[in-house]
Design a protein around this motif. Structure first.
Motif, mmCIF file in Angstrom:
data_model
loop_
_atom_site.group_PDB
_atom_site.id
_atom_site.type_symbol
_atom_site.label_atom_id
_atom_site.label_comp_id
_atom_site.label_asym_id
_atom_site.label_seq_id
_atom_site.Cartn_x
_atom_site.Cartn_y
_atom_site.Cartn_z
ATOM 1 N N TYR A 5 48.913 43.421 7.778
ATOM 2 C CA TYR A 5 50.227 44.050 7.919
ATOM 3 C C TYR A 5 51.050 43.301 8.954
ATOM 4 O O TYR A 5 50.539 42.885 9.992
ATOM 5 N N THR A 6 52.335 43.175 8.690
ATOM 6 C CA THR A 6 53.252 42.563 9.656
ATOM 7 C C THR A 6 53.939 43.680 10.429
ATOM 8 O O THR A 6 53.878 44.855 10.044
ATOM 9 N N GLN A 7 54.643 43.324 11.484
ATOM 10 C CA GLN A 7 55.390 44.318 12.254
ATOM 11 C C GLN A 7 56.465 44.944 11.378
ATOM 12 O O GLN A 7 56.735 46.137 11.460
ATOM 13 N N ALA A 8 57.072 44.145 10.490
ATOM 14 C CA ALA A 8 58.099 44.676 9.584
ATOM 15 C C ALA A 8 57.494 45.729 8.652
ATOM 16 O O ALA A 8 58.126 46.754 8.365
ATOM 17 N N ASP A 9 56.262 45.483 8.175
ATOM 18 C CA ASP A 9 55.586 46.474 7.328
ATOM 19 C C ASP A 9 55.397 47.777 8.101
ATOM 20 O O ASP A 9 55.632 48.867 7.579
ATOM 21 N N MET A 10 54.957 47.655 9.332
ATOM 22 C CA MET A 10 54.697 48.844 10.149
ATOM 23 C C MET A 10 55.999 49.596 10.438
ATOM 24 O O MET A 10 56.042 50.818 10.379
ATOM 25 N N ASP A 11 57.060 48.849 10.735
ATOM 26 C CA ASP A 11 58.349 49.480 11.027
ATOM 27 C C ASP A 11 58.895 50.217 9.811
ATOM 28 O O ASP A 11 59.537 51.264 9.943
ATOM 29 N N SER A 14 56.687 53.534 9.486
ATOM 30 C CA SER A 14 56.324 54.287 10.678
ATOM 31 C C SER A 14 56.979 55.662 10.699
ATOM 32 O O SER A 14 58.181 55.805 10.573
ATOM 33 N N ASP A 15 56.144 56.688 10.831
ATOM 34 C CA ASP A 15 56.651 58.050 10.986
ATOM 35 C C ASP A 15 56.395 58.523 12.414
ATOM 36 O O ASP A 15 56.373 59.693 12.703
ATOM 37 N N ASN A 16 56.171 57.553 13.288
ATOM 38 C CA ASN A 16 55.856 57.855 14.674
ATOM 39 C C ASN A 16 56.797 57.036 15.568
ATOM 40 O O ASN A 16 56.418 56.005 16.090
ATOM 41 N N PRO A 17 58.042 57.505 15.751
ATOM 42 C CA PRO A 17 59.008 56.722 16.524
ATOM 43 C C PRO A 17 58.609 56.623 17.993
ATOM 44 O O PRO A 17 57.860 57.443 18.509
ATOM 45 N N GLU A 18 59.149 55.602 18.663
ATOM 46 C CA GLU A 18 58.883 55.435 20.092
ATOM 47 C C GLU A 18 59.458 56.615 20.863
ATOM 48 O O GLU A 18 60.497 57.163 20.507
#
Length: 91
Positions: A5-11, A14-18
């Motif tokens: 997975y790339t960071q773009a995939d994770m972003d 993502s249902d867990n915002p900073e």
């Protein structure tokens, strides 16, 4: 092989915002926020499978302690091994 997975995939999924600074400032320790759950999760160490060692206070020469401490983590076990060999050899 599966593509990592790339960071773009994770972003994208993502249902867990900073957390915001305000959220972080109001955060409490887990055990304080949910004490009953924290108490349930607390692990209690069971009986040891190997014979236990006896805690004793002894005085050792500084050069002995320095030598074994310099060998890194586990130095007390190595010192114990040396003493056990001595006992075996001198019985």
């Amino acid at each position: 092989m599966t593509k990592p997975y790339t960071q773009a995939d994770m972003d994208a999924v993502s249902d867990n915002p900073e957390l915001t600074d305000a959220q972080l400032a109001s955060a409490r320790p887990f055990a304080e926020a949910l004490p009953a759950m924290a108490a349930e999760m607390r692990r209690v160490r069971g009986r040891q499978k190997k014979p236990t060692k006896i805690p004793k206070t002894i005085r050792l020469s500084p050069e002995v302690v320095d030598y074994f401490e310099a060998t890194g983590a586990g130095w007390q076990s190595r010192l114990d091994d040396v003493l056990k060999r001595y006992v075996t050899d001198h019985r």
